[in-house]
Design an enzyme around this catalytic site. Structure first.
Site, short mmCIF file in Angstrom:
data_model
loop_
_atom_site.label_atom_id
_atom_site.label_comp_id
_atom_site.label_asym_id
_atom_site.label_seq_id
_atom_site.Cartn_x
_atom_site.Cartn_y
_atom_site.Cartn_z
N LYS A 145 0.75 -1.38 0.03
CA LYS A 145 0.08 0.18 0.01
C LYS A 145 0.79 1.28 0.10
O LYS A 145 0.40 2.19 -0.78
CB LYS A 145 -1.08 -0.06 1.19
CG LYS A 145 -2.06 -1.11 1.10
CD LYS A 145 -3.26 -0.98 2.06
CE LYS A 145 -4.29 -1.78 1.50
NZ LYS A 145 -5.25 -2.17 2.69
N LYS A 154 -4.42 -10.00 -5.30
CA LYS A 154 -5.67 -10.24 -4.76
C LYS A 154 -6.87 -9.53 -5.04
O LYS A 154 -6.42 -8.52 -5.13
CB LYS A 154 -5.43 -10.68 -3.24
CG LYS A 154 -5.41 -9.14 -2.47
CD LYS A 154 -5.71 -9.44 -0.93
CE LYS A 154 -6.15 -8.36 -0.13
NZ LYS A 154 -7.65 -8.05 -0.33
N LYS A 175 -10.68 -4.10 -2.44
CA LYS A 175 -11.62 -3.07 -2.61
C LYS A 175 -11.00 -1.94 -3.35
O LYS A 175 -11.34 -1.13 -3.94
CB LYS A 175 -12.26 -2.41 -1.28
CG LYS A 175 -13.27 -3.54 -0.61
CD LYS A 175 -13.82 -2.76 0.45
CE LYS A 175 -13.63 -3.83 1.80
NZ LYS A 175 -12.48 -3.66 2.63
P1 ATP Z 1 -8.56 -3.06 0.93
O1 ATP Z 1 -8.11 -2.82 -0.54
O2 ATP Z 1 -9.04 -1.50 1.34
O3 ATP Z 1 -7.49 -3.38 1.86
P2 ATP Z 1 -9.95 -5.52 1.18
O4 ATP Z 1 -10.76 -5.90 -0.20
O5 ATP Z 1 -8.50 -6.09 1.30
O6 ATP Z 1 -9.82 -3.90 1.26
P3 ATP Z 1 -10.34 -5.73 3.96
O7 ATP Z 1 -11.46 -4.48 4.46
O8 ATP Z 1 -8.92 -4.99 3.95
O9 ATP Z 1 -10.80 -5.73 2.41
O10 ATP Z 1 -10.62 -7.02 4.47
C1 ATP Z 1 -11.76 -7.55 4.87
C2 ATP Z 1 -11.53 -9.04 5.19
O11 ATP Z 1 -11.75 -9.80 3.62
C3 ATP Z 1 -10.46 -9.54 5.66
O12 ATP Z 1 -10.28 -10.63 6.69
C4 ATP Z 1 -9.27 -9.95 4.56
O13 ATP Z 1 -8.44 -10.93 4.76
C5 ATP Z 1 -10.54 -10.77 3.67
N1 ATP Z 1 -10.00 -10.59 2.27
C6 ATP Z 1 -9.96 -9.24 1.56
N2 ATP Z 1 -9.51 -9.77 0.24
C7 ATP Z 1 -9.69 -11.18 0.24
C8 ATP Z 1 -9.28 -11.98 -0.94
N3 ATP Z 1 -9.04 -11.39 -2.07
N4 ATP Z 1 -9.52 -13.22 -0.57
C9 ATP Z 1 -9.86 -13.54 0.61
N5 ATP Z 1 -10.04 -12.88 1.36
C10 ATP Z 1 -10.00 -11.48 1.39
MG MG Z 2 -7.28 -5.37 2.81
#
Ligand code: ATP
Ligand code: MG
Length: 326
Positions: free
Chosen positions: A111, A191, A194
């Site tokens: 990040k 991965k 968001k």
């Molecule tokens: P950001 O990009 O803002 O970090 P994010 O999509 O990674 O958002 P988070 O809010 O950081 O989402 O994570 C919420 C939960 O979703 C965490 O438990 C994280 O491990 C899980 N998670 C996020 N992305 C994935 C993915 N691609 N596959 C499996 N689990 C995920």
């Molecule tokens: Mg995340």
């Protein structure tokens, strides 16, 4: 009995990776354990964001989580910033966290590389995460694979705190992973996140789901319809495991390895299963969205309960730290 804690940032739409990696487990765990779930807005402000939409995204995240199956009568759902003790405990934990460990975190490095000026909050993100968990003395944390490193650090922070201030003060929390612990983005590059815009939203329409799934990356070595594929490196196969029956998953595996099916046939089956599974989630989301005052009430009740739990921990923390209590 275990106490479960987990959080999700209101940094964008609730997506498939969040759901199959973490939130599906959150829903399942409500039946067995005491569960506390948070929309972690103080984490979300470590990335570039628009203050004008943060509150709306927070509410929409609550709608998505409730629609996905969180039941306010069986779990506690709240907004992190409504419980100020999170930030207070984070400060305390900062004092026992080695700087070098924070600098080694993969999420920080990823990040930070995407920001021109890196805020200290991004570095300290995992300390706030440790505070979230330890504030409730939670010992089980359902997360996706990307959060394992942070959780390992949370254990270490708890351990260091306990060594310094009192054995057994905090539990060392363990992760709970799903069978689909890492979903890649539609481009197959990183991965699903968001903040990367490579997602399928949990609440998207059947047409939108198919439009996104159809061109999504599969096994990159499978260049033509006649080439056999390797499901073990295919993101679509990973998602199948969350939405298709075990017979279907076995069938897809075979059809891929023998080039019996093209990727499109495989994706069509997945889309049909996903659309069927997510239809009730979309319906529930529409119901919750129509009653924003009820969603706010759920979050308000959750915050009130969490403030009481959090303050009980902080009274103890301030005491063992030796802070003046007069
Ligand atoms: P950001 O990009 O803002 O970090 P994010 O999509 O990674 O958002 P988070 O809010 O950081 O989402 O994570 C919420 C939960 O979703 C965490 O438990 C994280 O491990 C899980 N998670 C996020 N992305 C994935 C993915 N691609 N596959 C499996 N689990 C995920
Ligand atoms: Mg995340």
């Amino acid at each position: 009995m275990h106490r479960v804690f987990s959080g999700i940032q209101p940094s964008g739409e609730l997506h498939l990776g969040n759901y199959v990696g973490a939130v599906k487990n959150w829903v399942a765990l409500q039946a067995e354990f005491e569960c506390v779930y948070s929309i972690v807005d103080l984490h979300a402000i470590t990335q570039p964001y628009d203050p004008a939409v943060l509150a709306a995204r927070t509410l929409e995240m609550a709608v998505g989580l409730l629609a996905a199956g969180l039941d306010p009568s069986r779990c506690t759902l709240f907004v992190q910033s409504h419980v100020p003790q999170h930030a207070e405990l984070m400060w305390v934990l900062n004092t026992v966290t080695p700087l070098g460990h924070l600098e080694r975190m993969t999420q920080f490095k990823d990040k930070a590389a995407r920001q021109e000026s890196v805020p200290a909050g991004l570095l300290n993100y995992p300390v706030l995460q440790a505070a979230d968990i330890l504030l409730y003395r939670a010992d089980r944390v359902p997360v996706g694979e990307d959060q394992l490193q942070h959780l390992e650090l949370a254990r270490e922070i708890a351990h260091k705190f306990n060594l310094r201030f009192g054995e057994g003060f905090f539990p060392e929390p363990e992760p709970i992973l799903s069978t689909t612990k890492r979903v890649l983005g539609l481009d197959g590059q990183a991965k699903m996140s968001k903040s990367l815009g490579n997602t399928i939203g949990l609440l998207e329409s059947p047409e939108e789901i198919w439009a996104k799934l159809r061109p999504a990356m599969t096994d990159p070595a499978r260049k033509t319809r006649k080439d056999p594929g390797d499901p073990d490196v295919c993101n679509i196969f990973t998602i199948h495991k969350a939405f298709s029956s075990s017979e279907q998953v076995a069938h897809v595996d075979r059809q891929c390895r023998t080039a019996g099916w093209g990727c499109l046939e495989c994706k069509r089956l997945l889309a049909d299963n996903m659309i069927a599974a997510l239809a009730p989630v979309r319906e529930r989301a529409a119901e919750w969205r129509a009653r924003p005052e009820r969603v706010r009430e759920v979050l308000g009740d959750g915050a009130a309960r969490c403030r009481a739990l959090a303050e009980a921990t902080m009274v103890e923390v301030r005491r063992v730290l030796g802070l003046a209590s007069w």
